[in-house]
Design an enzyme around this catalytic site. Sequence first.
Site, short mmCIF file in Angstrom:
data_model
loop_
_atom_site.label_atom_id
_atom_site.label_comp_id
_atom_site.label_asym_id
_atom_site.label_seq_id
_atom_site.Cartn_x
_atom_site.Cartn_y
_atom_site.Cartn_z
N HIS A 160 54.70 51.50 35.09
CA HIS A 160 53.33 52.73 35.16
C HIS A 160 53.26 53.21 36.26
O HIS A 160 51.78 53.67 36.43
CB HIS A 160 52.19 51.58 34.51
CG HIS A 160 52.54 50.31 33.54
ND1 HIS A 160 51.72 51.02 32.44
CD2 HIS A 160 53.38 49.42 33.46
CE1 HIS A 160 52.11 49.44 31.97
NE2 HIS A 160 53.04 48.82 32.14
N SER A 282 57.54 79.05 51.07
CA SER A 282 55.90 79.78 50.45
C SER A 282 56.15 80.98 51.46
O SER A 282 55.84 81.24 52.13
CB SER A 282 55.09 78.40 50.91
OG SER A 282 53.77 79.45 50.77
#
Length: 458
Positions: A160, A282
Amino acid sequence: MSNKKTTVGMINSQVLAYTAGRDVELDRSLVAVDCIGTAAHVTMLAAMPVEPPVISTAERDRVIEALNTIRAQAEKGSFKIRLSDQDVHLAVERVLTSELGDLGKKVHTGRSRNDQVAVDLRLFAKEQLWHTLEEVAALAEVLVRFGKKHEGVAMVGRTHMQPGMPSSVGLWATAHAESLLDDAAGLFHLLEMNDQSPLGSAASYGVPLPIDRGLTAKLLGFSRATHNVLYANNSRGKLEGLVLGGMSQIMLTLSRLAQDLMIFTMPEFDYFKLPPAFCTGSSIMPQKQNPDVCELVRAKASRVKAAELAVYDLVKGAPSGYNRDLQEAKEPFMEGLAVTRASLQVMIPMLAETTVNKAALLAGFSPEVFATDRALEWVAEGVPFRDAYDRVKEELDDLASVDPSVAIGKKQHLGASFGLDWGGYRDQIKGIRQQTRKQKRAYERAIESLTGVAYQVQ
Ligand code: ARG
């Protein structure tokens, strides 16, 4: 709109462009296999027991020589498929006829473009599957090496996505390697199914000539011919879908590996570091090192699955026998193969240079990660498991911290961190390579003796 003269009649130019679709470009990848298929067909025609022969053995040799020249031109990029040809099959026939006159006009005796394209795609598929197997083996090898190198490095095992139990980098890496080994087994199964020659099924119903389909199958290195001539054509689309199914399994493996890498390279985790040259920056944020390769692998997994579904959808309602719809399967088929191979090819060097931050991995451990191990220590002292579980649950805040490497050292059973069969992994990878090489060599030898020139799977 003007009409255009083609080998198969005068066709409205707009209709010609619409119906040829992308074949004029895509079929460039089929020139070599189309020539090889035709070499097998004329060899069979020359051996056909009819008087007078359709093609003499001397004529067969001239056709094969002309086909070899076309292949050489295609390799140099100088063989052109014109829109008026519609596809590679009629382009090759046009050139053979202009080079050999009436002899060129004989090569299409007893066959159709339908069985021609079906055999081309099977030859193309086998070559692509072998390349893919080599790439799958290479990535599995990189992952096994990575795992072995960091075998003893503890890593929190998650379920999980929450911290669960002590695990190791070796276990994480080989889980992905083992998935690739299963994918490879799937590819061998596909090769087996693909290993049938549809040549001679003609338009879908065979021909009233004593053709020898077994001979063409053998000349092309297939272990057998497809049996039913109608099924030979109906299997088009089904086969591409199956191969794309194999590709989408590989992409599933790669996508989950990529997803793990994206999580574990986040600065908050910092477990692994991707090689900087495999990250992009970026245009505004100077500090960025983005895992674009991983993101695109995840996205391309969807595209390959979509290609598989597109092919399935194209054929699920197709009536028996050839239908032009089948031509539309070519594009997703070729694209799905190319995208899967490109994804494997970029993941291999990226994983080979990925580094491990042992300190960050250790810092990920909190005492709760050892809760289950603690309960099992109580079990060793004779406490029933459920009671031990309750006892640990009550004392969670007071759990003693444990050395993670000692904890993983105790996991020695089959397939656990210290029960991994490294030799078995290496043997399986070696087996994939040996089997691929063997199949490839047998095929290359068959094509060499058919065409009289050296052949290498490309
Ligand atoms: N380019 C065609 C295809 O890929 C070849 C077969 C054409 N056959 C036909 N009957 N029009 O399907």
